[in-house]
Scaffold this active site. Structure first.
Site, PDB file in Angstrom:
ATOM      1  N   ARG A  92       0.838  -0.992  -0.098  1.00  0.00           N
ATOM      2  CA  ARG A  92       0.142  -0.047   0.006  1.00  0.00           C
ATOM      3  C   ARG A  92       0.819   1.359  -0.138  1.00  0.00           C
ATOM      4  O   ARG A  92       0.611   2.349  -0.561  1.00  0.00           O
ATOM      5  CB  ARG A  92      -0.851  -0.087   1.274  1.00  0.00           C
ATOM      6  CG  ARG A  92      -2.253  -0.750   1.055  1.00  0.00           C
ATOM      7  CD  ARG A  92      -3.162  -0.653   1.997  1.00  0.00           C
ATOM      8  NE  ARG A  92      -4.482  -1.573   1.549  1.00  0.00           N
ATOM      9  CZ  ARG A  92      -5.356  -1.840   2.419  1.00  0.00           C
ATOM     10  NH1 ARG A  92      -5.431  -1.680   3.825  1.00  0.00           N
ATOM     11  NH2 ARG A  92      -6.581  -2.078   2.194  1.00  0.00           N
ATOM     12  N   LYS A 108     -17.498 -16.874   4.646  1.00  0.00           N
ATOM     13  CA  LYS A 108     -19.158 -16.637   4.924  1.00  0.00           C
ATOM     14  C   LYS A 108     -19.989 -16.296   3.993  1.00  0.00           C
ATOM     15  O   LYS A 108     -19.708 -15.250   3.252  1.00  0.00           O
ATOM     16  CB  LYS A 108     -19.212 -15.618   6.299  1.00  0.00           C
ATOM     17  CG  LYS A 108     -18.753 -16.122   7.569  1.00  0.00           C
ATOM     18  CD  LYS A 108     -18.809 -15.356   8.434  1.00  0.00           C
ATOM     19  CE  LYS A 108     -19.873 -14.286   8.778  1.00  0.00           C
ATOM     20  NZ  LYS A 108     -19.050 -13.154   9.681  1.00  0.00           N
ATOM     21  N   GLY A 144      -8.730  -9.037   0.326  1.00  0.00           N
ATOM     22  CA  GLY A 144      -7.224  -9.208   1.182  1.00  0.00           C
ATOM     23  C   GLY A 144      -6.649 -10.663   1.020  1.00  0.00           C
ATOM     24  O   GLY A 144      -5.387 -10.827   0.633  1.00  0.00           O
ATOM     25  N   GLY A 169     -12.410  -4.432   1.317  1.00  0.00           N
ATOM     26  CA  GLY A 169     -13.679  -4.012   1.534  1.00  0.00           C
ATOM     27  C   GLY A 169     -14.157  -3.151   0.535  1.00  0.00           C
ATOM     28  O   GLY A 169     -15.285  -3.170  -0.242  1.00  0.00           O
TER      29      GLY A 169
HETATM   30  C1  3PG Z   1      -8.926  -1.947   5.049  1.00  0.00           C
HETATM   31  O1  3PG Z   1      -7.629  -2.436   5.379  1.00  0.00           O
HETATM   32  O2  3PG Z   1      -9.639  -2.682   4.878  1.00  0.00           O
HETATM   33  C2  3PG Z   1      -8.824  -0.373   5.078  1.00  0.00           C
HETATM   34  O3  3PG Z   1      -7.607   0.284   5.137  1.00  0.00           O
HETATM   35  C3  3PG Z   1      -9.899  -0.014   5.752  1.00  0.00           C
HETATM   36  O4  3PG Z   1      -9.776  -0.395   7.255  1.00  0.00           O
HETATM   37  P1  3PG Z   1     -10.975  -0.756   7.873  1.00  0.00           P
HETATM   38  O5  3PG Z   1     -11.623  -1.982   7.531  1.00  0.00           O
HETATM   39  O6  3PG Z   1     -10.544  -0.876   9.318  1.00  0.00           O
HETATM   40  O7  3PG Z   1     -11.998   0.459   7.999  1.00  0.00           O
END
Ligand code: 3PG
Ligand code: MG
Length: 396
Positions: free
Chosen positions: A39, A202, A351, A374
């Site tokens: 990142r 899930k 991820g 997300g």
């Molecule tokens: C992530 O790693 O998903 C983003 O940086 C957002 O973080 P968060 O899910 O804690 O809002």
């Protein structure tokens, strides 16, 4: 209205405030060591551009982890500031807090060109999208650059409300541009046949994306623990595999859709008696009561690979098994390999599948590997994100 990118901004002698997603995973054994710097590395193009364009100051900001509105040294951005400073070959001054009085002084000094605000989430106002907090942050820059794609699904002070204070002075960075263009292709004009692989734990986490994808894909492969609620919904036995009643209900709902024929499920499994037990191939779809499935089986992998070879676009989100354990990694790594060999547009979002591709050393062989988990999911579900909308249209 089109998104304005940093290339159209006048940055010369300006104080530039820039939001990145420096929420990097840390090494489990060494809490000062960044486990994956992607990142930060992916933010470098924008950072270099701003500095080369002659900005007087660059004030970087990000969240890190989930400290829940309290100062917690464990979530300090210090390792990121250090890493970035090494990369830039220039000091990166980390502030005490994002609201530190010293920041105003730093901004008036000739030295200290690159400043990093300490973790925004040490302040509860960040996550509550507080307008005053956004205004305080905005006072550090004359121009705003947003490159935090991974946090663009969050409606927070630094990702959303801050745009109220940069009318016609808010621009996207290069990372945001790459992500938006890649995801836009998948959402709006995928080359066909378009296929998607959805794995993970899930059904409830993925229900929206599954429903959205079923409209546009030709095949939707399900793998990982997500597969067992679907098999159970179809009347198969799943043994001790992860399978909640709630997920079975959701799977039943998806299997009633007119597009259910597009769904491809495992035919066989790699099973064990426990998560760290010995792996065995189960050449049947039904799982006995003393076994749990932890990966797709060899017939399933070959079947998925055969079908995938016809794809012109592939989206992959979520691993197909417990790939952190070598015994249960063949499905995930097998699919990664096939995708890397395709003459197709391959987008890896989320991820864990990104991690699997990295471990296999195949990142460079994919068309796009998203830095947002997300965020990329939500972009595909909704076609845009709050942080992008606010940047594009501004807010009052
Ligand atoms: C992530 O790693 O998903 C983003 O940086 C957002 O973080 P968060 O899910 O804690 O809002
Ligand atoms: Mg997250």
């Amino acid at each position: 209205m089109a998104l304005k990118y940093v290339t159209s901004a006048d940055l010369k002698d300006k104080k530039v405030l820039a939001r990145f997603d420096f929420n990097v995973p840390m090494d489990k054994n060494d809490p000062t060591k960044i486990a994956d710097t992607t990142r930060v590395d992916e933010a470098m193009e924008t950072i270099d551009y701003i500095l080369k364009a002659g900005a007087k100051k660059l004030v970087l900001m990000s969240h890190f982890g989930r400290p829940k509105g309290e100062v917690n040294k464990k979530y300090s951005l210090e390792p990121v500031a250090k890493y970035l400073s090494e990369k830039l070959g220039e000091d990166v001054i980390l502030t005490e807090t994002a609201l530190d009085r010293g920041i105003k002084t730093l901004l008036n000094l000739n030295e200290a060109r690159v400043i990093m605000l300490e973790n925004l989430r040490f302040h509860p106002e960040e996550e509550s999208n507080n307008r005053e907090f956004a205004q305080q942050l905005s006072s550090y820059g004359e121009v705003f650059v947003f490159d935090a794609f991974g946090a663009a699904h969050r409606k927070h002070a630094s990702t959303y409300e801050i745009n109220a204070f940069f009318k016609n002075k808010a621009y996207g960075g290069f990372l945001l541009k790459r992500e938006v263009e890649a995801l836009d292709k998948i959402v709006n004009h995928p080359a066909e046949p378009f296929m998607a692989i959805v794995g993970g734990a899930k059904v409830s986490d993925k229900i929206k994306i599954i429903e959205r994808l079923l409209v546009s894909v030709e095949k939707l492969f399900i793998g990982g623990a997500m597969a067992y609620p679907f098999l159970s919904a179809l009347g198969h036995t799943v043994g001790k595999s992860l399978c909640s009643d709630e997920d079975v209900t959701l799977a039943k709902r998806i299997l009633m859709s007119p597009s259910k024929g597009k769904i491809v499920l495992p035919l066989d499994h790699i099973v064990s008696t426990s998560l760290d037990g010995k792996a065995e191939v189960l050449d049947s779809i039904n799982i006995p009561s003393d076994k749990m499935a932890l990966d797709i089986g060899p017939r399933t992998l070959a079947h998925y690979q055969d079908l995938l070879r016809n794809a012109k676009t592939v989206l992959w989100n979520g691993p197909l098994g417990l790939f952190e354990n070598k015994e249960f990694s063949k499905g995930t790594f097998g699919v990664a390999k096939t995708l890397s060999e395709l003459k197709a547009y391959t987008l890896i979002g989320g991820g864990d599948s990104v991690n699997a591709v990295k471990i296999s050393g195949l990142t460079d062989k994919m068309s796009h590997v998203s830095t947002g988990g997300g965020a990329s999911l939500e972009f595909i579900e909704e076609g845009t994100l709050p942080g992008i909308q606010a940047l594009k249209f501004g807010i009052d």
